[in-house]
Write a protein that holds these residues in place. Sequence first.
Motif, PDB file in Angstrom:
ATOM      1  N   TYR A  64      27.457  -6.174  74.237  1.00  0.00           N
ATOM      2  CA  TYR A  64      26.883  -6.011  72.785  1.00  0.00           C
ATOM      3  C   TYR A  64      25.578  -6.807  72.715  1.00  0.00           C
ATOM      4  O   TYR A  64      24.539  -6.415  72.020  1.00  0.00           O
ATOM      5  N   GLU A  65      25.471  -8.009  73.151  1.00  0.00           N
ATOM      6  CA  GLU A  65      24.611  -9.009  73.151  1.00  0.00           C
ATOM      7  C   GLU A  65      23.298  -8.363  73.978  1.00  0.00           C
ATOM      8  O   GLU A  65      22.091  -8.618  73.534  1.00  0.00           O
ATOM      9  N   ASN A  68      22.076  -5.349  71.701  1.00  0.00           N
ATOM     10  CA  ASN A  68      21.693  -5.714  70.200  1.00  0.00           C
ATOM     11  C   ASN A  68      21.019  -6.653  69.846  1.00  0.00           C
ATOM     12  O   ASN A  68      20.434  -6.907  68.868  1.00  0.00           O
ATOM     13  N   GLU A  69      21.284  -7.928  70.677  1.00  0.00           N
ATOM     14  CA  GLU A  69      20.782  -9.278  70.173  1.00  0.00           C
ATOM     15  C   GLU A  69      19.670  -9.847  71.088  1.00  0.00           C
ATOM     16  O   GLU A  69      18.815 -10.585  70.359  1.00  0.00           O
ATOM     17  N   ILE A  70      19.680  -9.750  72.283  1.00  0.00           N
ATOM     18  CA  ILE A  70      18.605 -10.405  72.913  1.00  0.00           C
ATOM     19  C   ILE A  70      16.882 -10.005  72.659  1.00  0.00           C
ATOM     20  O   ILE A  70      16.219 -10.882  72.452  1.00  0.00           O
ATOM     21  N   ASP A  72      16.093  -9.468  69.818  1.00  0.00           N
ATOM     22  CA  ASP A  72      15.891 -10.087  68.305  1.00  0.00           C
ATOM     23  C   ASP A  72      15.681 -11.506  68.382  1.00  0.00           C
ATOM     24  O   ASP A  72      15.383 -12.150  67.466  1.00  0.00           O
ATOM     25  N   TYR A  73      15.925 -12.176  69.731  1.00  0.00           N
ATOM     26  CA  TYR A  73      15.905 -13.631  69.830  1.00  0.00           C
ATOM     27  C   TYR A  73      14.244 -14.090  69.333  1.00  0.00           C
ATOM     28  O   TYR A  73      13.184 -13.207  69.943  1.00  0.00           O
ATOM     29  N   LYS A  81      13.029 -12.571  77.713  1.00  0.00           N
ATOM     30  CA  LYS A  81      13.950 -11.650  77.214  1.00  0.00           C
ATOM     31  C   LYS A  81      14.447 -10.598  78.284  1.00  0.00           C
ATOM     32  O   LYS A  81      15.431 -10.423  78.378  1.00  0.00           O
ATOM     33  N   LYS A  85      18.121 -10.321  79.928  1.00  0.00           N
ATOM     34  CA  LYS A  85      18.897  -9.031  79.789  1.00  0.00           C
ATOM     35  C   LYS A  85      19.230  -8.740  81.108  1.00  0.00           C
ATOM     36  O   LYS A  85      20.444  -8.282  81.319  1.00  0.00           O
ATOM     37  N   GLY A 142      28.473  -9.423  62.835  1.00  0.00           N
ATOM     38  CA  GLY A 142      27.843  -8.489  63.496  1.00  0.00           C
ATOM     39  C   GLY A 142      28.405  -7.969  64.802  1.00  0.00           C
ATOM     40  O   GLY A 142      27.986  -6.966  65.540  1.00  0.00           O
ATOM     41  N   LYS A 143      29.778  -8.328  65.127  1.00  0.00           N
ATOM     42  CA  LYS A 143      30.548  -7.872  66.170  1.00  0.00           C
ATOM     43  C   LYS A 143      31.473  -6.705  65.681  1.00  0.00           C
ATOM     44  O   LYS A 143      32.112  -6.326  66.459  1.00  0.00           O
TER      45      LYS A 143
END
Length: 185
Positions: A64-65, A68-70, A72-73, A81, A85, A142-143
């Motif tokens: 998920y990270e 979806n999240e990396i 947006d860091y 990034k 990833k 968010g999960k």
Amino acid sequence: AASDEYRHAQTSFEIASLLTGAPVEPQAIPPSSHEFGYNLAALALGTAEEGCIGETLSAIVAAYEVDNEIVDYDGINDDVKALLKDKVTTIVLEESRHAMLAWRTVAWVCSTDKEACEEVLEAKFSPEYLDSALHRHLGGEGKAKARSEGEKIFKTLIPYLMDKETDGLIDCSRMSDADGFDSKT
């Protein structure tokens, strides 16, 4: 799997050092041990908790990270990034293999010992316990999508532990590579 976990720890310290700009190193940890002896129920219970639940959900969270999240860091450049990833994707794949090994181990216990199988199914795979585990591991707002994926995975894998034709025990040979079970792990 143990050497993968060692490598995951090294990778995590590398990432932390990269993100903080300062070396981050491990501190001493207390000793731990697992003693199952010849108790298949204890083996199945520990494997279900740490592997089937913990490793499966760790892989879901990390995937998920990555997805979806990396991206947006804030405060880190695209090269970092991309490196994050790549490293986390490797961990996701390895954690997934660890989870599959755990599922195969519990399935083997279920094919060997009906009482141990019933004990682990009741203690670790009841809907209430799995719901609690999903919320413990994936409780963040968010999960929600990852939690939904975890529910699907558990609903797919738990039936492998029970087989009506064999009085509740599974024939592990049914778990083939075509089903996503890597026979090499």
